[in-house]
Design a protein around this motif. Structure first.
Motif, PDB file in Angstrom:
ATOM      1  N   TRP A 182       0.831  -1.198   0.000  1.00  0.00           N
ATOM      2  CA  TRP A 182       0.000   0.000   0.000  1.00  0.00           C
ATOM      3  C   TRP A 182       0.872   1.257   0.000  1.00  0.00           C
ATOM      4  O   TRP A 182       2.044   1.222   0.371  1.00  0.00           O
ATOM      5  CB  TRP A 182      -0.921   0.025   1.230  1.00  0.00           C
ATOM      6  CG  TRP A 182      -1.861  -1.137   1.338  1.00  0.00           C
ATOM      7  CD1 TRP A 182      -2.086  -2.105   0.406  1.00  0.00           C
ATOM      8  CD2 TRP A 182      -2.680  -1.456   2.465  1.00  0.00           C
ATOM      9  NE1 TRP A 182      -3.007  -3.011   0.862  1.00  0.00           N
ATOM     10  CE2 TRP A 182      -3.395  -2.647   2.127  1.00  0.00           C
ATOM     11  CE3 TRP A 182      -2.904  -0.873   3.704  1.00  0.00           C
ATOM     12  CZ2 TRP A 182      -4.299  -3.243   2.995  1.00  0.00           C
ATOM     13  CZ3 TRP A 182      -3.800  -1.465   4.580  1.00  0.00           C
ATOM     14  CH2 TRP A 182      -4.498  -2.630   4.232  1.00  0.00           C
ATOM     15  N   GLU A 183       0.257   2.348  -0.378  1.00  0.00           N
ATOM     16  CA  GLU A 183       0.929   3.644  -0.295  1.00  0.00           C
ATOM     17  C   GLU A 183       1.002   4.075   1.174  1.00  0.00           C
ATOM     18  O   GLU A 183       0.125   3.739   1.973  1.00  0.00           O
ATOM     19  CB  GLU A 183       0.165   4.698  -1.100  1.00  0.00           C
ATOM     20  CG  GLU A 183       0.156   4.455  -2.602  1.00  0.00           C
ATOM     21  CD  GLU A 183       1.553   4.511  -3.194  1.00  0.00           C
ATOM     22  OE1 GLU A 183       2.371   5.319  -2.695  1.00  0.00           O
ATOM     23  OE2 GLU A 183       1.836   3.753  -4.140  1.00  0.00           O
ATOM     24  N   PRO A 184       2.042   4.829   1.552  1.00  0.00           N
ATOM     25  CA  PRO A 184       2.205   5.239   2.955  1.00  0.00           C
ATOM     26  C   PRO A 184       1.028   6.002   3.532  1.00  0.00           C
ATOM     27  O   PRO A 184       0.773   5.952   4.739  1.00  0.00           O
ATOM     28  CB  PRO A 184       3.462   6.109   2.913  1.00  0.00           C
ATOM     29  CG  PRO A 184       4.222   5.617   1.720  1.00  0.00           C
ATOM     30  CD  PRO A 184       3.174   5.260   0.715  1.00  0.00           C
ATOM     31  N   ASP A 185       0.289   6.740   2.678  1.00  0.00           N
ATOM     32  CA  ASP A 185      -0.841   7.537   3.176  1.00  0.00           C
ATOM     33  C   ASP A 185      -2.188   6.851   2.948  1.00  0.00           C
ATOM     34  O   ASP A 185      -3.246   7.475   3.062  1.00  0.00           O
ATOM     35  CB  ASP A 185      -0.841   8.914   2.519  1.00  0.00           C
ATOM     36  CG  ASP A 185      -0.933   8.830   0.987  1.00  0.00           C
ATOM     37  OD1 ASP A 185      -0.827   7.706   0.434  1.00  0.00           O
ATOM     38  OD2 ASP A 185      -1.103   9.892   0.344  1.00  0.00           O
ATOM     39  N   ASP A 186      -2.155   5.565   2.657  1.00  0.00           N
ATOM     40  CA  ASP A 186      -3.393   4.826   2.414  1.00  0.00           C
ATOM     41  C   ASP A 186      -4.234   4.819   3.697  1.00  0.00           C
ATOM     42  O   ASP A 186      -3.759   4.391   4.760  1.00  0.00           O
ATOM     43  CB  ASP A 186      -3.057   3.385   2.004  1.00  0.00           C
ATOM     44  CG  ASP A 186      -4.258   2.640   1.427  1.00  0.00           C
ATOM     45  OD1 ASP A 186      -5.337   2.698   2.041  1.00  0.00           O
ATOM     46  OD2 ASP A 186      -4.095   1.993   0.380  1.00  0.00           O
ATOM     47  N   PRO A 187      -5.487   5.280   3.632  1.00  0.00           N
ATOM     48  CA  PRO A 187      -6.331   5.326   4.831  1.00  0.00           C
ATOM     49  C   PRO A 187      -6.620   3.947   5.418  1.00  0.00           C
ATOM     50  O   PRO A 187      -7.002   3.834   6.590  1.00  0.00           O
ATOM     51  CB  PRO A 187      -7.610   5.995   4.331  1.00  0.00           C
ATOM     52  CG  PRO A 187      -7.621   5.773   2.847  1.00  0.00           C
ATOM     53  CD  PRO A 187      -6.182   5.815   2.443  1.00  0.00           C
ATOM     54  N   GLU A 190      -4.730   3.091   8.823  1.00  0.00           N
ATOM     55  CA  GLU A 190      -5.356   3.516  10.079  1.00  0.00           C
ATOM     56  C   GLU A 190      -6.525   2.598  10.427  1.00  0.00           C
ATOM     57  O   GLU A 190      -6.708   2.217  11.594  1.00  0.00           O
ATOM     58  CB  GLU A 190      -5.842   4.962   9.942  1.00  0.00           C
ATOM     59  CG  GLU A 190      -6.497   5.530  11.189  1.00  0.00           C
ATOM     60  CD  GLU A 190      -5.486   5.972  12.230  1.00  0.00           C
ATOM     61  OE1 GLU A 190      -5.815   5.882  13.431  1.00  0.00           O
ATOM     62  OE2 GLU A 190      -4.385   6.386  11.851  1.00  0.00           O
ATOM     63  N   ILE A 236       5.679  -0.111   6.289  1.00  0.00           N
ATOM     64  CA  ILE A 236       4.230  -0.036   6.515  1.00  0.00           C
ATOM     65  C   ILE A 236       3.851  -0.875   7.722  1.00  0.00           C
ATOM     66  O   ILE A 236       3.059  -0.459   8.581  1.00  0.00           O
ATOM     67  CB  ILE A 236       3.448  -0.494   5.267  1.00  0.00           C
ATOM     68  CG1 ILE A 236       3.830   0.361   4.053  1.00  0.00           C
ATOM     69  CG2 ILE A 236       1.952  -0.417   5.530  1.00  0.00           C
ATOM     70  CD1 ILE A 236       3.515   1.830   4.206  1.00  0.00           C
ATOM     71  N   ARG A 239       4.823   0.951  10.808  1.00  0.00           N
ATOM     72  CA  ARG A 239       3.878   2.031  11.118  1.00  0.00           C
ATOM     73  C   ARG A 239       2.572   1.464  11.658  1.00  0.00           C
ATOM     74  O   ARG A 239       1.980   1.995  12.599  1.00  0.00           O
ATOM     75  CB  ARG A 239       3.614   2.860   9.854  1.00  0.00           C
ATOM     76  CG  ARG A 239       2.699   4.056  10.121  1.00  0.00           C
ATOM     77  CD  ARG A 239       2.364   4.782   8.848  1.00  0.00           C
ATOM     78  NE  ARG A 239       1.282   5.729   9.092  1.00  0.00           N
ATOM     79  CZ  ARG A 239       0.449   6.180   8.174  1.00  0.00           C
ATOM     80  NH1 ARG A 239       0.581   5.777   6.926  1.00  0.00           N
ATOM     81  NH2 ARG A 239      -0.508   7.028   8.478  1.00  0.00           N
TER      82      ARG A 239
END
Length: 258
Positions: A182-187, A190, A236, A239
């Protein structure tokens, strides 16, 4: 001394090399015979007997530094000294056997570094659908945990056993590993962290018992090292873990701070 033999012959008769005979001379274990009129050192029966005694004791494992006093000792001292040498040899044998067993375990992979119970956990993972990279990461985490936090290791294994018995956790863990694509800012990161925290809270055995949690809390530096292992290779996942732990701390779970 005319009837004596040369150093080469003496060495051959006794079953050692000329170099070894000279080595015995250097250590003062066997006196060098006088040279005859031809300039050769001739070894008589006394020197040959001493060579045989020294060679026999050395072959039995007696250190050269101890052979001289041993040969000059009385019968009681000789027996006591041999018993001490035997004790040390027995200890060396036990150490060598342990090393051999370690080599055998190395040939079997994980079993050199991990107990059978931990290996059984790793062996289950592929059958549950976890890929080789995930299993390798878990293997390294187990090795580090055993070495760095031994008092919490059994609890950690129990925790993993509970997790592998929980189908919902397994699905979340697989998604967590897949999140590396996934992209680092993929919602969804969270959202997945929230789902994982909720699963832990719904089934506290997944977090370990109080003894295990306390062991990790008291070893926060080691926890950080283990938790951040491979963090550069799986950012990822790192994080996701951090987000999940933040949510768990907010819920009152004593997770060590990274």
């Amino acid at each position: 001394m005319k009837n004596g033999v040369t150093i080469g012959q003496a060495a051959a008769f006794v079953g050692v090399t000329v170099k070894t005979v000279r080595h015995y001379h250097q250590h003062g274990l066997v006196d060098e015979p006088q040279r005859d009129s031809s300039g050769y050192r001739r070894y008589g029966s006394d020197e040959l007997l001493r060579l045989v005694q020294v060679r026999t004791l050395a072959a039995a494992g007696v250190p050269l530094a101890e052979i001289g006093p041993l040969l000059d000792a009385d019968a009681e001292q000789f027996t006591a000294a041999l018993a001490d040498v035997e004790r040390r040899l027995t200890e060396r044998i036990a150490d060598l056997i342990a090393r051999r067993d370690t080599l055998h375990r190395l040939a079997e992979g994980d079993r050199a570094l991990l107990p059978d119970r931990a290996c059984a956990i790793l062996d289950r993972m592929p059958g549950l659908g976890f890929g080789p990279d995930y299993v390798a990461a878990q293997r390294e985490a187990l090795v580090l945990a055993r070495a760095l936090v031994p008092e919490g290791f059994d609890g950690f294994l129990t925790q993993l056993e509970h997790r592998l018995a929980d189908p919902e956790y397994i699905d979340l863990a697989k998604r967590g590993w897949e999140a590396e694509t996934w992209e680092p800012d993929d919602p969804r990161i969270e959202e997945l962290a929230t789902a994982m925290a909720d699963r832990y809270l719904a089934n506290p055995t997944l977090l370990g018992n109080s003894t295990s949690l306390r062991a990790w809390t008291n070893a926060s530096t080691q926890y950080r090292l283990i938790n951040n292992h491979r963090g550069d290779q799986a950012p990822i996942s790192a994080r996701l873990t951090a987000l999940t732990e933040t949510k768990l701390r907010a819920a009152g779970v004593p997770i060590p701070h990274q």
